[in-house]
Design a protein around this motif. Structure first.
Motif, PDB file in Angstrom:
ATOM      1  N   ASP A 128       0.700   6.866   0.655  1.00 31.94           N
ATOM      2  CA  ASP A 128      -0.533   6.071   0.654  1.00 31.94           C
ATOM      3  C   ASP A 128      -1.345   6.382  -0.598  1.00 31.94           C
ATOM      4  O   ASP A 128      -1.697   7.545  -0.865  1.00 31.94           O
ATOM      5  N   LEU A 129      -1.651   5.312  -1.340  1.00 35.29           N
ATOM      6  CA  LEU A 129      -2.350   5.469  -2.620  1.00 35.29           C
ATOM      7  C   LEU A 129      -3.575   4.568  -2.670  1.00 35.29           C
ATOM      8  O   LEU A 129      -3.622   3.534  -1.987  1.00 35.29           O
ATOM      9  N   LEU A 130      -4.548   4.964  -3.496  1.00 39.87           N
ATOM     10  CA  LEU A 130      -5.742   4.161  -3.748  1.00 39.87           C
ATOM     11  C   LEU A 130      -5.796   3.876  -5.244  1.00 39.87           C
ATOM     12  O   LEU A 130      -5.922   4.801  -6.072  1.00 39.87           O
ATOM     13  N   LEU A 131      -5.695   2.579  -5.588  1.00 39.19           N
ATOM     14  CA  LEU A 131      -5.705   2.208  -7.004  1.00 39.19           C
ATOM     15  C   LEU A 131      -7.123   2.309  -7.579  1.00 39.19           C
ATOM     16  O   LEU A 131      -8.108   2.438  -6.836  1.00 39.19           O
ATOM     17  N   GLU A 132      -7.208   2.236  -8.897  1.00 39.65           N
ATOM     18  CA  GLU A 132      -8.500   2.391  -9.573  1.00 39.65           C
ATOM     19  C   GLU A 132      -9.425   1.221  -9.280  1.00 39.65           C
ATOM     20  O   GLU A 132     -10.646   1.359  -9.366  1.00 39.65           O
ATOM     21  N   ASP A 133      -8.884   0.055  -8.942  1.00 40.70           N
ATOM     22  CA  ASP A 133      -9.741  -1.094  -8.618  1.00 40.70           C
ATOM     23  C   ASP A 133     -10.188  -1.098  -7.169  1.00 40.70           C
ATOM     24  O   ASP A 133     -10.844  -2.049  -6.712  1.00 40.70           O
ATOM     25  N   GLY A 134      -9.809  -0.046  -6.395  1.00 40.59           N
ATOM     26  CA  GLY A 134     -10.272   0.078  -5.025  1.00 40.59           C
ATOM     27  C   GLY A 134      -9.311  -0.417  -3.973  1.00 40.59           C
ATOM     28  O   GLY A 134      -9.572  -0.260  -2.780  1.00 40.59           O
ATOM     29  N   THR A 135      -8.226  -1.013  -4.364  1.00 36.34           N
ATOM     30  CA  THR A 135      -7.244  -1.522  -3.399  1.00 36.34           C
ATOM     31  C   THR A 135      -6.266  -0.406  -3.023  1.00 36.34           C
ATOM     32  O   THR A 135      -5.972   0.480  -3.831  1.00 36.34           O
ATOM     33  N   GLU A 136      -5.779  -0.490  -1.769  1.00 37.61           N
ATOM     34  CA  GLU A 136      -4.813   0.490  -1.302  1.00 37.61           C
ATOM     35  C   GLU A 136      -3.392  -0.008  -1.575  1.00 37.61           C
ATOM     36  O   GLU A 136      -3.121  -1.211  -1.579  1.00 37.61           O
ATOM     37  N   ASN A 137      -2.509   0.954  -1.784  1.00 35.85           N
ATOM     38  CA  ASN A 137      -1.124   0.631  -2.095  1.00 35.85           C
ATOM     39  C   ASN A 137      -0.236   1.596  -1.309  1.00 35.85           C
ATOM     40  O   ASN A 137      -0.491   2.812  -1.284  1.00 35.85           O
ATOM     41  N   HIS A 138       0.800   1.041  -0.683  1.00 33.62           N
ATOM     42  CA  HIS A 138       1.739   1.865   0.066  1.00 33.62           C
ATOM     43  C   HIS A 138       3.029   1.946  -0.736  1.00 33.62           C
ATOM     44  O   HIS A 138       3.802   0.989  -0.775  1.00 33.62           O
ATOM     45  N   TYR A 139       3.219   3.069  -1.349  1.00 31.87           N
ATOM     46  CA  TYR A 139       4.367   3.254  -2.239  1.00 31.87           C
ATOM     47  C   TYR A 139       5.572   3.689  -1.394  1.00 31.87           C
ATOM     48  O   TYR A 139       5.538   4.732  -0.717  1.00 31.87           O
ATOM     49  N   PRO A 140       6.665   2.890  -1.406  1.00 31.10           N
ATOM     50  CA  PRO A 140       7.828   3.243  -0.557  1.00 31.10           C
ATOM     51  C   PRO A 140       8.588   4.442  -1.112  1.00 31.10           C
ATOM     52  O   PRO A 140       8.742   4.585  -2.334  1.00 31.10           O
ATOM     53  N   VAL A 141       9.054   5.294  -0.177  1.00 31.45           N
ATOM     54  CA  VAL A 141       9.788   6.495  -0.556  1.00 31.45           C
ATOM     55  C   VAL A 141      11.002   6.607   0.335  1.00 31.45           C
ATOM     56  O   VAL A 141      10.934   6.383   1.560  1.00 31.45           O
ATOM     57  N   ASP A 142      12.136   6.956  -0.274  1.00 31.62           N
ATOM     58  CA  ASP A 142      13.365   7.167   0.492  1.00 31.62           C
ATOM     59  C   ASP A 142      13.292   8.545   1.135  1.00 31.62           C
ATOM     60  O   ASP A 142      13.235   9.557   0.419  1.00 31.62           O
ATOM     61  N   PRO A 143      13.276   8.659   2.466  1.00 30.98           N
ATOM     62  CA  PRO A 143      13.155   9.981   3.092  1.00 30.98           C
ATOM     63  C   PRO A 143      14.322  10.894   2.778  1.00 30.98           C
ATOM     64  O   PRO A 143      14.168  12.120   2.696  1.00 30.98           O
TER      65      PRO A 143
ATOM     66  N   ASN B 232      -5.148  14.274  -5.256  1.00 31.36           N
ATOM     67  CA  ASN B 232      -4.366  14.309  -6.493  1.00 31.36           C
ATOM     68  C   ASN B 232      -4.026  12.882  -6.903  1.00 31.36           C
ATOM     69  O   ASN B 232      -4.022  11.950  -6.080  1.00 31.36           O
ATOM     70  N   ARG B 233      -3.690  12.744  -8.195  1.00 31.82           N
ATOM     71  CA  ARG B 233      -3.428  11.405  -8.724  1.00 31.82           C
ATOM     72  C   ARG B 233      -2.005  11.324  -9.260  1.00 31.82           C
ATOM     73  O   ARG B 233      -1.439  12.325  -9.726  1.00 31.82           O
ATOM     74  N   VAL B 234      -1.466  10.097  -9.228  1.00 35.56           N
ATOM     75  CA  VAL B 234      -0.087   9.857  -9.653  1.00 35.56           C
ATOM     76  C   VAL B 234      -0.078   8.610 -10.534  1.00 35.56           C
ATOM     77  O   VAL B 234      -1.066   7.871 -10.629  1.00 35.56           O
ATOM     78  N   TRP B 235       1.104   8.398 -11.178  1.00 33.46           N
ATOM     79  CA  TRP B 235       1.333   7.198 -11.986  1.00 33.46           C
ATOM     80  C   TRP B 235       2.384   6.339 -11.285  1.00 33.46           C
ATOM     81  O   TRP B 235       3.443   6.835 -10.873  1.00 33.46           O
ATOM     82  N   ILE B 236       2.077   5.040 -11.160  1.00 32.22           N
ATOM     83  CA  ILE B 236       3.044   4.111 -10.570  1.00 32.22           C
ATOM     84  C   ILE B 236       3.353   3.034 -11.600  1.00 32.22           C
ATOM     85  O   ILE B 236       2.512   2.702 -12.444  1.00 32.22           O
ATOM     86  N   PRO B 237       4.561   2.498 -11.602  1.00 28.30           N
ATOM     87  CA  PRO B 237       4.920   1.462 -12.594  1.00 28.30           C
ATOM     88  C   PRO B 237       4.052   0.222 -12.449  1.00 28.30           C
ATOM     89  O   PRO B 237       3.603  -0.125 -11.356  1.00 28.30           O
ATOM     90  N   ASP B 238       3.841  -0.430 -13.579  1.00 25.25           N
ATOM     91  CA  ASP B 238       3.006  -1.643 -13.605  1.00 25.25           C
ATOM     92  C   ASP B 238       3.592  -2.583 -14.651  1.00 25.25           C
ATOM     93  O   ASP B 238       3.971  -2.139 -15.759  1.00 25.25           O
ATOM     94  N   ALA B 239       3.668  -3.840 -14.343  1.00 29.00           N
ATOM     95  CA  ALA B 239       4.268  -4.794 -15.275  1.00 29.00           C
ATOM     96  C   ALA B 239       3.407  -5.036 -16.498  1.00 29.00           C
ATOM     97  O   ALA B 239       3.913  -5.227 -17.599  1.00 29.00           O
ATOM     98  N   GLY B 240       2.101  -5.024 -16.310  1.00 29.10           N
ATOM     99  CA  GLY B 240       1.224  -5.329 -17.433  1.00 29.10           C
ATOM    100  C   GLY B 240       0.936  -4.138 -18.306  1.00 29.10           C
ATOM    101  O   GLY B 240       0.960  -4.217 -19.541  1.00 29.10           O
ATOM    102  N   HIS B 241       0.637  -2.990 -17.683  1.00 25.89           N
ATOM    103  CA  HIS B 241       0.243  -1.809 -18.429  1.00 25.89           C
ATOM    104  C   HIS B 241       1.302  -0.712 -18.436  1.00 25.89           C
ATOM    105  O   HIS B 241       1.018   0.423 -18.790  1.00 25.89           O
ATOM    106  N   VAL B 242       2.505  -1.033 -18.014  1.00 23.96           N
ATOM    107  CA  VAL B 242       3.639  -0.115 -17.952  1.00 23.96           C
ATOM    108  C   VAL B 242       3.433   0.914 -16.843  1.00 23.96           C
ATOM    109  O   VAL B 242       4.272   1.079 -15.963  1.00 23.96           O
ATOM    110  N   TRP B 243       2.311   1.613 -16.857  1.00 25.99           N
ATOM    111  CA  TRP B 243       2.002   2.607 -15.830  1.00 25.99           C
ATOM    112  C   TRP B 243       0.550   2.434 -15.408  1.00 25.99           C
ATOM    113  O   TRP B 243      -0.299   2.077 -16.218  1.00 25.99           O
TER     114      TRP B 243
END
Length: 1742
Positions: free
Chosen positions: A39-54, A11-22
């Protein structure tokens, strides 16, 4: 299902971005409660670990499935949040090039910065009448919804258009007003809708300007009320404006311009009408060059000025008003150039010699000295005195600018008032639609008083919007019986209270303005003091001259500098007084004091949503803020009383680049305009809503077999949902729809995709297994075959030897020879038998063919002679009729002319006798000469000698008569005058008699020729009739011989039958039974013989009657008795027929003798006529001799006159000699007396001679009268003869008719006898069924006898194909045949086109009579009646079809029988005889053709109106292919249409059925096939154009599955054409654009080869349509792919060189040119009968 459970892998999600807003990212691993990272995989192929408050996990928003991306309505998205809205708008705007999107009740319009082909009249008509969710989002859809709700609910409407500067508000409002102007045309001649549209260029010229964000920015708010009458047509309009930006007149920022009108005037300074304004270039005026920009790219100010002046004139604002406006505007420009100098010590001055001061004062008619003084001075009124105080330069400049702003503001209000006056039309307004074009929420680097007022207005509008959205949501839940739960939404009432409440910002501002020494800083300190505790009010950290307000959209920092000055809007009273006394009344009226009047408006009185805060009592005039609050309250009051519709305009980028999308700028505007607030309100409840039908169609794949078998689809949906989603709080069941929480539709889509993926895997598994098994079996079979061959060869090599091979070959040779021998033997036997059978068969066939040919040849000969005889008879009858008519007419003419001639002769004779009696003493010499001419030439000579002697005596006597010479001269002159007069009269009478006699001679010669011609014609007719009778006798003889042969053949057949019966009896064992049968047959034969004898007796009796009828009037009774035989006992089968023929032959001989006698009598009559004609010729010669003698007498009279004239020439000489002769007078008196006596004697002799001549002339006159009487007797005799001849002809006609009737009766009797004979033979055949051979022979005998003995039909009456009626019956004819005629009652059992044939037969009769008046009245009556019928029944399809067919048939009949060569080629000779003879009806043909075209277009319109409601549902919406569903979520806009779900559903079968009804109706009315094809072609074009236009305007229809369904529906239409045999109509060619569009939806759209294939195949679509379809293509499932932007650009590049239309829509109103091909009718007019049901008994056939 819980939302956290959806955060799974892939599944896919939206994360905030400074340049493109989302930014989009894909989940790499499933998320579980308690995890601290996602754990997320961005469209450019890089991985991103989005922090979440348990403890409180705030997960990023989920992304919608691709199938939901690009939807028309944002509320149709499963996940409703800011990134989903932003991404959906981007996909539609950038990839699909679609600028409009629904967001619930809001229409989001993104400015494309490019002209699009989506605003034409065709688009307007396409949206007219459509429901709002049925078509793609559009400003026209919002306008249509407002118009429809106004008409349906009888409630006023408002369209609120808002947005940033440059977002396209003005254009959107303009298009909305244009839609109302096009859809609701006004009924008056004032064209109010044109005036409403014309007001836009004026308001834009005086209220719009170029800013850094927009080249045509509206610097004021505008609310336009468009009024409608009870028929919902525009009846007027009214415009209200808000907060004009007056400061722009005197100040513009960099790269900005002043109002457009100033630059338009400067560009036209060279025109003569602007010379007196002394205008300069725009860069030379201070007020227009301040921003540095005086031009706009792509804008021609001079052309815009022409448009402004044109719209001024269109609104009725004439040249005088325009010149006044331009004077004021020019004065403002010159005022800006007025130079104010610093004089030191806080003083300033204006140079008196300033040219701009003089121009300003000249234009406005004010004092230059006073203006210069009070610009630089101020009057201060104290308690005891008044002080004039100079002001510094800065304050003088401010006073100048304030004056310019005030003048421009007054001018702006004046123009708006004039426009409102021009838009008012007499009439009562029933309802109105308001269009609000107002500024959106604004935030700049420096925000001042204008931005504060604008944002305050937007706060009020946002509050009204929130309440309206909340209300609609509540109504939707209540209508669907869903429990209503309170939704928390943002209420901006605290911000509004902060601004407008008591001790609020505006109240403190007005209070500070009351203090003369009040400043912006003091006011700001009061704000900090009183509002510091308010959380929505903040003090900036780095500035002491600003304050911050937390608006609903964002925080805004306002600079307090200028607030008080702008709120006061002060202008020195001294300057106002100067302008108040201006000589220019136009300007003076601006500054006149107005009396206080209560505020009254024409709007509906309503209660505002919230109580209006009343301003504090002030003795001074109201401030700008106070005025703005009042106008804003009035606006909100109006909006609350109407149903609002919202349009939010979005500016995609600040660089004004076409189709460029800046996400940061867009999301900022989405937050400001309330779109995201609408999304938030919807997302808090149940945002996704599906109807039960949509849910069942979309998710039927998730149902089990037991659930799918249920008939109740609603219960099935409930069962499926309860099984799939366990949590019942995630959905609710309404009356017509299912409500889902956010994310549940995405979950269902995931389940559906998984099920489809599993099904695909299963299919792939089985297909691959089948393929592998098939391949294995083939390989195994090949291996086995190879093994067999190998093993066989090995075995053969082991077992086969040379001896075995030789024996095998020997056995084969023996078998071959033996089989050949046996085959040849059998072949020879079969060939001999075959040849024998063929010989017998061919002989039998040849004999049969020969017999048939003989029979046919005889029949042809008989038909040839019979038809020739009938044709000759008709021709002779017609010719005799014409000759008789001509003869009678000419006799009447001759009789009339003879009577006239006799009258003239009598008059002439009476005139001659009167002249002779009155002038006898003056015409002595004339009568003497006439007597001498009649006696002889000798008498003439002697008379001349005597006259000469008398002349000599007279000459001698004249010498002696000197005294009486004068008297004689006078008498001579009198005699000469009288003689001249009498001679002239006599000459004229003789000439007249001569001409009359010559005319009589000519008439008699013509009459003689006519009589000879008639006699010759009658003689020829008699000879021809005799010949025909002879031929008839010969024919009867031949028929008798043929009958004898037939009888002999029948005897022979009977003998053969008896022989066969005898032979059969020998071979039959049961002889007694056969004997009984033979006895029965013998008895039946005897009975038949008796019946035949009785019938022959009856026939003989009828023959006798016929012969008596034939010869009853010609011969005596004994002759008739001699013709009939006495032996009645000798009647048999054949003899009686021969006797009958003999009797007829004798009757014909008697007829021939009688005709010969009549012919001889006619010849004797002809000889008598010839003798009479010779006698008449002799009489004519005598008359000619008399005329010749009279001409000679006239010649002699002329000679005598010439002699007397010569004697008159001697008279002057005699006068000279008279004096000399006087002396001899006495001597001659005696001699004179003697001479006088002699003269008296001579006169008596002359009178006697004249009396004799008169008597002779009277006798001649009597002779002439006798001759005329004899001529009249001869004429009467000739007339009698003609009548006798006519009677003889009639008698002969009757005889011939009786003869033909006798022949026909004889033939009928013979046919009846033969028929009876056949019946008896058939009875014998039925009883003797055991003898099959006998039965076949008897049947062949019956057929041969039928073919030979068929009688000729009776000759019908020879009708001329005309219908006669009286003049007074014309109205009845038109009433019955046109006005009262019903198509259903006529077409059932009658000839198609019967009314047209009847009318044409009446036209033929009028032409036959040569009656022009009757013909014209009939044609005009027919045309007028048909027009009346089609006008009164303009919606009756059957009646229009009926009269179109009849008018077409009447037009063809007029062409077919016009006599023109091009129309006679396919006519029969009989039809050519029926051609019109006297009149050319080409003009009437043209009128009928125009009428037929009118009926055709009306007929097509009815078909289009009937078919239109079924086209879109049947061709697009109905899913004709089972198992292929294109259902998708519809969003909020479809919700309002749920009440119409029970309406009739149309399918492709409905379209085909309706087309069949049209075709059957046209065929039933006898419409020409080519005309039907034209109508069908037009209907197919309507289907194709309407369907294609809807595809262009409906993105949800642009999918691969929909293309399959469209092509399937097209195939149904093609099958219908084949079934109706209409393929040649070229109707399928009209569907080529639709077919290619459907193909384009199905074809691959990814590679270069696909692009080339698309450009090569889609030849019927223009580039705009192809690109629109590619951009609108929408996948239905995840298996389909979207069309990339690069592919669209590639196709566009390939289509650049293609020429063609640039219109997006096809013209659905286009009509193919109708042609009426000439099609001659084979209907024989003479055979046509008028049915009694038409009540046309007054018509009679001719």
């Amino acid at each position: 299902m819980a939302l956290l459970e959806l955060y799974t892998e892939y599944n896919r999600v939206w994360i905030p971005d400074a340049g493109h807003v989302w930014r989009s990212a894909e989940i790499l691993r499933d998320f579980h409660l308690g995890d601290n990272v996602l754990d997320l995989l961005l469209e450019d192929g890089t991985e991103n670990h989005y922090p979440v408050d348990p403890a409180k996990p705030q997960l990023p928003p989920l992304r919608n499935p691709d199938i939901l991306v690009g939807e028309n309505d944002l509320t149709a998205l499963s996940y409703l949040h800011e990134p989903a809205v932003l991404h959906n708008l981007k996909v539609r705007f950038v990839e699909s090039k679609i600028i409009y999107t629904y967001c619930g009740i809001i229409l989001v319009a993104v400015n494309p910065y490019k002209q699009l082909h989506i605003y034409g009249d065709a688009i307007i008509h396409a949206y007219s009448g459509q429901n709002m969710g049925d078509m793609d989002p559009h400003i026209f859809a919002v306008a249509e919804e407002a118009y429809k709700q106004m008409a349906r609910n009888h409630k006023n409407q408002s369209i609120i258009v808002s947005g940033e500067s440059g977002a396209g508000k003005t254009v959107s409002a303009r298009y909305a007003m244009r839609y109302f102007a096009v859809v609701s045309k006004s009924g008056s001649k004032t064209r109010v809708e044109d005036k409403v549209l014309a007001s836009n260029p004026i308001t834009e010229a005086i209220g719009n300007a170029k800013t850094t964000r927009n080249d045509n920015s509206s610097r004021f708010g505008k609310y336009t009320e468009i009024g409608f009458d009870r028929r919902y047509r525009i009846i007027g309009a009214n415009m209200r404006t808000y907060l004009l930006e007056k400061s722009r007149v005197v100040f513009q920022a960099d790269n900005e311009r002043n109002y457009h009108i100033f630059y338009q005037m400067c560009s036209c300074a060279h025109l003569p009408e602007f010379k007196n304004l002394k205008l300069l270039s725009a860069d030379e005026f201070a007020y227009t060059c301040m921003g540095g920009e005086i031009t706009i790219e792509g804008v021609d100010d001079e052309k815009d000025m022409e448009e402004t002046r044109r719209t001024f004139s269109l609104l009725g604002l004439m040249e005088d008003f325009q010149s006044d406006v331009f004077k004021v505007l020019a004065a403002v420009l010159h005022l800006g150039n007025l130079e104010i100098k610093n004089s030191g010590d806080g003083k300033s001055s204006v140079p008196p010699s300033d040219p701009h001061l003089a121009v300003f004062c000249e234009l406005l008619g004010v004092s230059a000295e006073g203006l210069a003084r009070w610009l630089c001075h101020r009057r201060i009124v104290l308690v005891a005195e008044t002080v004039v105080k100079p002001v510094p330069k800065e304050r003088a400049v401010n006073a100048r600018d304030a004056l310019a702003k005030q003048i421009y503001a007054h001018l702006f209000d004046c123009i708006i008032n004039k426009i409102n006056t021009a838009l008012q039309v007499p009439g009562k307004q029933h309802a109105f639609i308001g269009v609000l074009d107002i500024y959106g929420f604004e935030t700049f680097d420096i925000n001042s008083f204008e931005q504060f007022c604008i944002n305050y207005a937007n706060e009020k509008l946002q509050q009204q919007f929130n309440l309206h959205v909340f209300k609609l949501e509540q109504e939707e839940y209540m209508k669907e019986d869903i429990p209503w739960t309170l939704i928390d939404f943002y209420d901006n009432q605290p911000v509004i209270d902060l601004i407008e409440a008591k001790m609020g910002i505006l109240d403190l501002l007005d209070e500070e303005c009351l203090f003369p020494q009040g400043t912006d800083r003091s006011w700001l300190q009061k704000l900090f003091k009183y509002l510091d505790a308010n959380p929505l009010f903040e003090k900036p950290r780095l500035s002491n001259e600003a304050f911050v307000i937390q608006h609903f959209a964002d925080k805004v920092e306002y600079q307090c500098r200028g607030f008080l000055e702008k709120n006061r809007d002060t202008l020195y009273e001294e300057l106002v007084d100067i302008l108040r006394v201006s000589e220019f009344s136009f300007v003076a009226n601006f500054f006149q004091e107005e009396k206080q009047k209560p505020v009254t408006t024409k709007v509906v009185k309503v209660r505002p949503a919230r109580p209006v805060v009343k301003p504090a009592n002030k003795q001074q005039r109201a401030s700008v803020g106070d005025k703005f609050c009042s106008s804003l309250s009035l606006l909100m009051e109006t909006l609350n009383a109407t149903t609002p519709h919202y349009v939010r305009c979005i500016k995609p980028n600040d660089e004004k680049l076409p189709f460029e999308y800046d996400s940061r700028r867009v999301v900022q505007q989405l937050r400001a305009c309330g779109v995201l607030e609408t999304i938030r309100i919807s997302a808090q409840s149940y945002p996704s809503r599906w109807t039960y039908i949509e849910f069942y169609s979309r998710y039927s794949i998730l149902m089990s077999h037991q659930e799918g078998d249920l008939s109740d689809k609603k219960q099935t949906c409930k069962n499926v949902l309860q099984r799939l989603i366990q949590d019942s709080n995630q959905y609710k069941f309404g009356r017509t729809k299912i409500f889902f929480r956010a994310g549940q539709v995405a979950y269902l889509e995931k389940l559906r995709l998984d099920r489809l993926r599993g099904a695909c895997v299963t299919l792939q598994k089985h297909v691959r297994g089948w393929s592998k098994r098939r391949k294995f079996l083939r390989m195994r079979e090949a291996a086995i075959i190879l093994q067999q061959y190998i093993r066989g060869t090995k075995t053969i090599r082991k077992t086969v030897t040379a001896a075995a091979l030789k024996q095998g070959w020997a056995a084969l040779v023996i078998q071959r020879c033996w089989r050949g021998y046996r085959t040849r033997q059998i072949f020879h036997l079969v060939r001999v038998a075959t040849v024998t059978i063929q010989s017998f068969t061919r002989g039998w066939i040849a004999r049969k063919r020969y017999k048939k040919m003989v029979e046919e040849q005889k029949a042809l000969i008989l038909q040839k002679y019979a038809r020739a005889w009938l044709a000759r008879r008709r021709f002779q009858t017609m010719r005799r009729l014409v000759i008789n008519v001509q003869l009678s007419f000419r006799v009447q003419q001759l009789r009339k002319k003879i009577e006239e001639q006799n009258k003239e002769n009598r008059g002439l004779m009476e005139r001659l006798s009167s002249l002779a009696n009155s002038h006898s003493h003056t015409v002595d010499r004339l009568h003497g000469l006439e007597a001498q001419l009649e006696k002889s030439t000798n008498q003439k000579v002697s008379l001349e000698a005597r006259e000469k002697k008398v002349k000599e005596d007279a000459s001698q006597i004249t010498t002696q008569l000197q005294k009486e010479i004068d008297a004689l001269k006078r008498e001579k002159q009198n005699l000469e005058k009288k003689f001249d007069a009498s001679s002239k009269e006599a000459k004229e009478s003789f000439d007249h008699m001569k001409t009359n006699l010559q005319e009589e001679k000519e008439h008699e010669a013509r009459f003689r020729k006519v009589a000879e011609n008639n006699i010759e014609i009658q003689r020829i007719d008699h000879e021809k009739e005799v010949e025909t009778l002879k031929e008839g006798i010969k024919r009867l003889k031949e028929e008798r011989v043929s009958l004898q042969r037939k009888i002999e053949e029948g005897d022979q057949v009977n003998a053969d039958l008896q022989e066969q019966v005898i032979q059969l009896t020998k071979h039959v064992k049961i002889i007694p039974e056969l004997r009984k049968d033979l006895n029965n047959l013998q008895n039946q034969r005897n009975n038949m013989d008796r019946k035949m004898k009785e019938q022959s007796e009856q026939a003989r009796a009828k023959m006798n009657d016929i012969t008596r009828q034939l010869l009853g009037g010609i011969v005596e009774e004994n002759v008739l008795l001699g013709l009939t035989p006495d032996d009645s006992e000798k009647i048999c089968e054949v003899e009686d027929l021969l006797a009958a023929f003999d009797g007829l032959q004798k009757a014909t001989r008697i007829l021939e003798n009688h005709q010969r006698e009549q012919k001889e009598g006619c010849e004797t009559q002809v000889e008598g006529f010839k003798l009479k004609v010779d006698h008449l010729e002799k009489e004519n010669s005598k008359l000619q001799n008399l005329f010749q003698e009279k001409s000679n007498v006239n010649e002699n009279i002329r000679q005598e006159l010439s002699r007397l004239s010569s004697e008159n020439s001697v008279i002057p000489e005699l006068k000279v000699q008279a004096l000399e002769l006087q002396r001899q007078k006495q001597d001659l008196e005696a001699r004179v007396e003697e001479q006088s006596r002699e003269l008296t004697d001579k006169t008596e002799e002359i009178t006697n001679v004249l009396q004799k001549k008169i008597q002779e002339e009277s006798s001649q006159r009597r002779h002439f009268e006798e001759k005329s009487e004899e001529l009249e007797e001869l004429k009467r005799e000739l007339k009698g003869r003609v009548e006798e001849l006519g009677e003889g002809n009639d008698h002969l006609k009757r005889q011939l008719q009786m003869e033909s009737e006798a022949k026909s009766k004889l033939r009928r009797e013979t046919s009846q006898l033969t028929a009876d004979n056949m019946d008896f033979e058939e009875q014998l055949d039925q009883k003797d069924r055991l003898i099959k051979k006998l039965q076949k022979q008897m049947k062949s005998l019956e057929t041969s006898q039928r073919a030979k003995q068929t009688s000729a039909p009776a000759i019908p009456k020879d009708f001329l194909g005309m219908l006669e009626y009286k003049r007074e019956d014309e109205s009845r004819l038109i009433q019955n045949i046109i006005l009262d005629l019903k198509p259903k009652g006529v077409v059932v059992n009658m000839i198609p086109g019967l009314p047209a044939y009847i009318l044409f037969m009446c036209v033929r009769h009028a032409d036959y009579l040569n009656d022009e008046v009757k013909l014209k009245t009939l044609m005009n009556g027919v045309i007028g009646a048909v027009k009346k019928v089609i006008t009164s029944h303009h919606k009756d399809f059957e009646l229009l079809s009926f009269w179109l067919s009849n008018m077409y048939q009447l037009l063809n009949s007029l062409k077919q029988y016009s006599g023109e060569e091009e129309f006679l080629k396919q006519n029969t000779p009989r039809q050519n005889k029926h051609c019109l003879q006297n009149f050319d009806l080409s003009e009437h043909r043209q009128i009928l053709s125009d009428l037929a075209i009118q009926i055709y277009h009306q007929f097509i319109s009815i078909m289009e109106k009937t078919l239109s409601p079924a086209i879109v549902p049947g061709m697009l919406e109905h899913e004709s292919l089972q198992g292929i569903s294109s259902m998708k979520p519809t969003g909020f806009r479809k919700r309002s249409n749920s009440i119409y779900e029970d309406s009739e559903t149309h399918t492709i079968s409905s379209i085909v059925q309706q087309l069949s009804v049209f075709q059957s109706t046209m065929s039933q009315h006898g419409m020409e096939q080519r005309l039907i094809k034209q109508a069908v072609k037009q209907m197919f074009y309507q289907v194709g154009a309407t369907t294609l236009n809807n595809i262009m305007l409906r993105k949800d229809m642009c999918s691969c599955r929909k293309g399959m369904q469209i092509r399937c529906n097209i195939s149904y239409l093609e099958e219908w054409l084949k079934e109706k045999e209409l393929q040649s109509s070229n109707a399928m060619d009209t569907l080529k654009p639709l077919s290619q569009a459907a193909w384009l939806l199905q074809v691959n759209k990814s590679t270069d080869e696909d692009a080339k294939e698309i450009t090569g195949t889609c030849t019927e679509l223009n580039p705009v349509q192809i690109v629109k379809i590619l951009n609108s293509y929408t996948p239905i499932d995840d298996f389909e792919k979207r069309v990339t932007s690069s592919f669209v650009r590639k196709v566009q590049s390939l289509l650049q060189d293609r020429d063609g239309s640039t219109q997006l829509m096809l013209d659905s109103d286009y009509r193919f040119q109708v042609t009426f091909p000439f099609c001659p009718s084979a209907q024989a007019l003479e055979l046509l009968q008028v049915p009694s049901s038409l009540h046309l008994g007054f018509l009679s056939r001719i």
